[in-house]
Scaffold this active site. Structure first.
Site, PDB file in Angstrom:
ATOM      1  N   ASP A  68      48.094  47.316  33.011  1.00  0.00           N
ATOM      2  CA  ASP A  68      47.074  48.370  33.087  1.00  0.00           C
ATOM      3  C   ASP A  68      47.601  49.583  33.869  1.00  0.00           C
ATOM      4  O   ASP A  68      46.935  50.610  33.954  1.00  0.00           O
ATOM      5  CB  ASP A  68      45.754  47.841  33.673  1.00  0.00           C
ATOM      6  N   SER A  69      48.830  49.484  34.392  1.00  0.00           N
ATOM      7  CA  SER A  69      49.470  50.675  34.965  1.00  0.00           C
ATOM      8  C   SER A  69      49.688  51.728  33.882  1.00  0.00           C
ATOM      9  O   SER A  69      50.056  52.864  34.183  1.00  0.00           O
ATOM     10  CB  SER A  69      50.793  50.316  35.651  1.00  0.00           C
TER      11      SER A  69
ATOM     12  N   ASP B 257      47.175  42.484  30.006  1.00  0.00           N
ATOM     13  CA  ASP B 257      46.640  42.662  31.358  1.00  0.00           C
ATOM     14  C   ASP B 257      45.150  42.999  31.268  1.00  0.00           C
ATOM     15  O   ASP B 257      44.794  44.081  30.769  1.00  0.00           O
ATOM     16  CB  ASP B 257      47.407  43.825  32.015  1.00  0.00           C
TER      17      ASP B 257
ATOM     18  N   LYS C 130      46.871  38.237  32.038  1.00  0.00           N
ATOM     19  CA  LYS C 130      46.983  38.289  33.500  1.00  0.00           C
ATOM     20  C   LYS C 130      45.707  38.905  34.049  1.00  0.00           C
ATOM     21  O   LYS C 130      45.115  39.799  33.415  1.00  0.00           O
ATOM     22  CB  LYS C 130      48.196  39.138  33.905  1.00  0.00           C
TER      23      LYS C 130
ATOM     24  N   GLU D  47      52.325  40.407  44.490  1.00  0.00           N
ATOM     25  CA  GLU D  47      52.744  41.808  44.591  1.00  0.00           C
ATOM     26  C   GLU D  47      52.587  42.313  46.026  1.00  0.00           C
ATOM     27  O   GLU D  47      51.544  42.100  46.668  1.00  0.00           O
ATOM     28  CB  GLU D  47      51.904  42.696  43.647  1.00  0.00           C
TER      29      GLU D  47
HETATM   30  O1  KIV Z   1      49.931  46.823  35.422  1.00  0.00           O
HETATM   31  C1  KIV Z   1      50.983  46.584  36.026  1.00  0.00           C
HETATM   32  O2  KIV Z   1      51.963  47.342  35.974  1.00  0.00           O
HETATM   33  C2  KIV Z   1      51.044  45.394  36.860  1.00  0.00           C
HETATM   34  C3  KIV Z   1      52.300  45.204  37.654  1.00  0.00           C
HETATM   35  C4  KIV Z   1      52.159  45.864  38.968  1.00  0.00           C
HETATM   36  C5  KIV Z   1      52.690  43.797  37.758  1.00  0.00           C
HETATM   37  O3  KIV Z   1      50.125  44.649  36.923  1.00  0.00           O
END
Ligand code: KIV
Length: 288
Positions: A46-47, A85, A115, A184
């Site tokens: 979700d980044s 995610d 996740k 993290e």
């Molecule tokens: O969304 C993302 O990039 C993440 C990473 C920080 C593992 O969850």
């Protein structure tokens, strides 16, 4: 071409002491580079909200956006283990939401796992998704979706009180049935302890080396994101520099008339005189 990994392969790698490398990315093009390079796993994170859409955090990301990017990644990397995610708000209100949205990732984006962020507070949601037959990766420590309540993107578990809460989260995630844990932004001592105590694969991002593998954002690892680079990220390439240089070369060549050159042009088929005749015939049509 390497065989696509399964969750059992991740466990085998752990058993054999082979570290797993995964990367976070959001499109078919970069996914294909990851697959060609032999990446063990891809997280379509979700980044995407920060890296692709320019938001200051991950909270605005929706299920539809997450699914669309995950589909693109799957098209680019059909043989790589892919994790979807769950975005902020897609699993918090109820176990029904959590299962429905996890199912969307499986059905619409052909993921191998989902996740979600959080420990004790979301253990019931993890359990519900696992009970529906899906693979869950837990994500604790610095959890970007709750960065507002953490006072920003700050490392967690640096005091014994905060480390205790993370260890409790790790136990809750494991007991709820998560098959993998991602830590993290925690000190390496805390990661090493959790890794030693849990039987499931434990991976880190900003959590030191004493675990079963590492994940990095492609945007950080390849030098694409200019706004911020976390302390733990290592830059393996300078795509921002290359891209900016390439674009300024392009601007200069367009303005200087060097581009397009003969090799970039299509040729007419037939006689040039016939084209001249056609152009003369058509010219009056451009008038009033
Ligand atoms: O969304 C993302 O990039 C993440 C990473 C920080 C593992 O969850």
């Amino acid at each position: 071409m390497a065989k696509k990994k399964s969750i059992l392969d991740l466990y085998k790698m752990k058993e054999n002491g082979e570290k797993a490398a995964w990367i976070v990315l959001y499109d078919a093009c970069f996914a294909s580079y990851a697959e060609d390079a032999g990446m063990d796993m891809i997280l379509c994170g979700d980044s995407v909200g920060m890296i692709v859409y320019g938001f200051p955090g991950t909270v605005p990301v929706t299920m539809d956006v997450s699914i669309a990017h995950c589909q693109a990644v799957r098209r680019g990397a059909p043989n790589t283990y892919l994790i979807g995610d769950l975005p902020f708000g897609s699993y918090h209100a109820s176990c029904e939401d959590a299962v429905r949205n996890a199912v969307r990732f499986y059905k619409e984006a052909d993921v191998d796992a989902v996740k979600l962020e959080g420990g004790v507070a979301v253990a019931d949601k993890i359990r519900a998704i696992v009970n529906a037959g899906m693979v869950v990766f837990g994500h604790i420590g610095l959890t970007p979706q709750s960065s507002a309540s953490m006072g920003g993107f700050k490392a967690q578990g640096r005091t014994t009180g905060s480390a205790r809460a993370i260890i409790e989260d790790a136990i809750a995630v494991y007991k709820a049935g998560a098959r993998v844990l991602l830590l993290e932004g925690v000190p390496e001592e805390v990661c090493a302890y959790i890794h030693r105590m849990l039987p499931i694969p434990v991976y880190g991002i900003g959590a030191g080396a004493d675990c079963d593998g590492q994940v990095l954002l492609a945007a950080d690892a390849l030098g694409m994101y200019k706004s911020f680079t976390p302390k733990f990220a290592k830059k393996y390439a300078d795509i921002a520099g290359l891209a900016t240089q390439g674009m300024s070369d392009y601007i200069r060549e367009v303005k200087g008339g060097e581009f397009p050159a003969p090799e970039h042009k299509y040729k007419i088929s037939g006689d040039a005189a016939d084209f001249e005749k056609l152009f003369d015939e058509m010219a009056p049509l451009f008038g009033d």
